[in-house]
Enzyme design. Sequence first.
Site, PDB file in Angstrom:
ATOM      1  N   GLY A  89       3.670 -10.437   5.699  1.00 39.90           N
ATOM      2  CA  GLY A  89       3.281 -10.770   7.067  1.00 39.90           C
ATOM      3  C   GLY A  89       1.849 -10.455   7.397  1.00 39.90           C
ATOM      4  O   GLY A  89       1.178 -11.207   8.114  1.00 39.90           O
ATOM      5  N   ASP A 110       1.796  -9.140  -5.621  1.00 40.10           N
ATOM      6  CA  ASP A 110       3.099  -9.105  -4.942  1.00 40.10           C
ATOM      7  C   ASP A 110       4.150  -9.528  -5.960  1.00 40.10           C
ATOM      8  O   ASP A 110       3.827 -10.155  -6.974  1.00 40.10           O
ATOM      9  CB  ASP A 110       3.127 -10.039  -3.730  1.00 40.10           C
ATOM     10  CG  ASP A 110       4.142  -9.596  -2.674  1.00 40.10           C
ATOM     11  OD1 ASP A 110       5.305  -9.301  -3.056  1.00 40.10           O
ATOM     12  OD2 ASP A 110       3.793  -9.529  -1.483  1.00 40.10           O
ATOM     13  N   LYS A 133       5.429 -15.390  -3.734  1.00 38.44           N
ATOM     14  CA  LYS A 133       4.462 -15.353  -2.638  1.00 38.44           C
ATOM     15  C   LYS A 133       3.031 -15.546  -3.124  1.00 38.44           C
ATOM     16  O   LYS A 133       2.229 -16.212  -2.462  1.00 38.44           O
ATOM     17  CB  LYS A 133       4.601 -14.035  -1.871  1.00 38.44           C
ATOM     18  CG  LYS A 133       5.839 -13.971  -0.995  1.00 38.44           C
ATOM     19  CD  LYS A 133       5.899 -12.686  -0.186  1.00 38.44           C
ATOM     20  CE  LYS A 133       7.099 -12.707   0.756  1.00 38.44           C
ATOM     21  NZ  LYS A 133       7.230 -11.467   1.549  1.00 38.44           N
ATOM     22  N   ASN A 156       5.509  -5.817  -9.669  1.00 39.23           N
ATOM     23  CA  ASN A 156       5.625  -4.625  -8.828  1.00 39.23           C
ATOM     24  C   ASN A 156       4.701  -3.538  -9.375  1.00 39.23           C
ATOM     25  O   ASN A 156       4.876  -3.074 -10.505  1.00 39.23           O
ATOM     26  CB  ASN A 156       7.081  -4.142  -8.826  1.00 39.23           C
ATOM     27  CG  ASN A 156       7.305  -2.964  -7.890  1.00 39.23           C
ATOM     28  OD1 ASN A 156       6.360  -2.413  -7.326  1.00 39.23           O
ATOM     29  ND2 ASN A 156       8.557  -2.572  -7.735  1.00 39.23           N
ATOM     30  N   ASN A 189       6.042  -0.162   2.255  1.00 44.73           N
ATOM     31  CA  ASN A 189       6.863   0.988   1.866  1.00 44.73           C
ATOM     32  C   ASN A 189       5.976   2.116   1.351  1.00 44.73           C
ATOM     33  O   ASN A 189       4.850   1.895   0.887  1.00 44.73           O
ATOM     34  CB  ASN A 189       7.907   0.594   0.811  1.00 44.73           C
ATOM     35  CG  ASN A 189       7.268   0.120  -0.482  1.00 44.73           C
ATOM     36  OD1 ASN A 189       6.965   0.914  -1.358  1.00 44.73           O
ATOM     37  ND2 ASN A 189       7.049  -1.191  -0.608  1.00 44.73           N
ATOM     38  N   CYS A 231      -7.067  11.343   1.874  1.00 41.34           N
ATOM     39  CA  CYS A 231      -6.342  10.293   1.160  1.00 41.34           C
ATOM     40  C   CYS A 231      -4.930  10.207   1.746  1.00 41.34           C
ATOM     41  O   CYS A 231      -4.553  10.985   2.630  1.00 41.34           O
ATOM     42  CB  CYS A 231      -6.307  10.578  -0.341  1.00 41.34           C
ATOM     43  SG  CYS A 231      -5.064  11.789  -0.871  1.00 41.34           S
ATOM     44  N   CYS A 234      -3.059  13.493   1.390  1.00 45.99           N
ATOM     45  CA  CYS A 234      -3.639  14.718   1.952  1.00 45.99           C
ATOM     46  C   CYS A 234      -2.813  15.279   3.107  1.00 45.99           C
ATOM     47  O   CYS A 234      -2.503  16.465   3.149  1.00 45.99           O
ATOM     48  CB  CYS A 234      -5.056  14.444   2.448  1.00 45.99           C
ATOM     49  SG  CYS A 234      -6.327  14.554   1.178  1.00 45.99           S
ATOM     50  N   CYS A 255      18.071  -5.166  10.647  1.00 46.70           N
ATOM     51  CA  CYS A 255      16.856  -5.208   9.834  1.00 46.70           C
ATOM     52  C   CYS A 255      15.650  -4.871  10.697  1.00 46.70           C
ATOM     53  O   CYS A 255      15.723  -4.889  11.931  1.00 46.70           O
ATOM     54  CB  CYS A 255      16.682  -6.589   9.207  1.00 46.70           C
ATOM     55  SG  CYS A 255      16.349  -7.901  10.404  1.00 46.70           S
TER      56      CYS A 255
END
Length: 410
Positions: A89, A110, A133, A156, A189, A231, A234, A255
Amino acid sequence: MSKEIDEMAERLKNLTSDLTSTLKEARIATVSPAAPSAPQPYRQKIEKLSSEVVDSNPYSRLMALQRMGIVKDYEKIRDKTVAVVGVGGVGSVVAEMLTRCGIGKLILFDYDKVEIANMNRLFYQPHQSGLSKVEAARDTLIHVNPDVEIETHNFNITTMENFGKFVERITNGSKTNGKVDLVLSCVDNFEARMAVNTACNEENQIWIESGVSEDAVSGHIQYIEPGKTACFACVPPLVVASNIDEKTLKREGVCAASLPTTMAVVAGFLVMNTLKYLLQFGEVSPYVGYNALKDFFPRDSIKPNPSCDDRHCILRQKEYQEKLKNQPEIEVEEKIEDDFVVHEENNWGIELVDESIEVKKEATNSGKTAEGLKFAYEAAEKSEEPSQETSEKSSANLADLMAQLKRLQS
């Protein structure tokens, strides 16, 4: 006569067979339509950007930034390479914006496929459903601007094998086979964000993280420069505070929500700061949040944590501090003002203070955040070595418990 009748019957039989076959093929084509062939680029590649204001020049509006003094040399964007991790998105819109801006090269990562459920977002179209994608994005982007080089990777990055490939491409994937100029994280994620963080800390690569909340009404971007800023490991990441409990969203059959509006706003901030960083104009924001319910945009910045768990982050911090030590000190000449002039009727010696001088505040790790922000979770406190007194008390308590157990058994 009988022979002619037999020939006519045979001819009718063949016609009926052909008609049945044609109808069957038409029915199959109706049920399973073939994907439309991609249209060819309507224009040839452009070797050099022009600021000529004509309808046939796709760069005239972009080069106007240079004419107006906003950007010193806009054509430098054609030498830049940006890696976009996640083309969902936010990432797909980011890729499209950068393509329309004339970026030199895009590297897309992706492993997901386009689904009809994605049609509430921008960029992808129903006929691309089922395609990966990255491939669907490339097919669209090369026709938006054929001058942009598109490199895709359908895997991945969080797996051991693919993580190595990811690091190799951000290290050697630029147009000159060197490091990319910037990495943009558009994943959804924690695991993938940590993978990007680890790779960028290892390679001393500047990147910008982004995200949209599960209730779809808030989002953020965060500029991360290893050693100079915090980062992703951190401290807990900053999120825009809201009155919605996101735990209620993680129920069975429910969802995460997504709005093209929120994602477009976050993508816009991400690309705007990318352009400011690449073309060196304006100020790159360390952190920008977005609360759609109140149209609230909090900003903040955080220094790196000297006790970060990422050893490469600690190494980058030491390198950055050493770099600061080796920088020559810039002497600031003190401006000696003329004799102080007091107004004739100013009996109390009142003077005006120039409020146009900006006072910069140092970011701290005190645990306080800017108004409207909060940490995504509480940072785990590192356990300290127990004192001798504590150990003795623990031993005494254990001895008492053992004595009680013996009495109960007897």
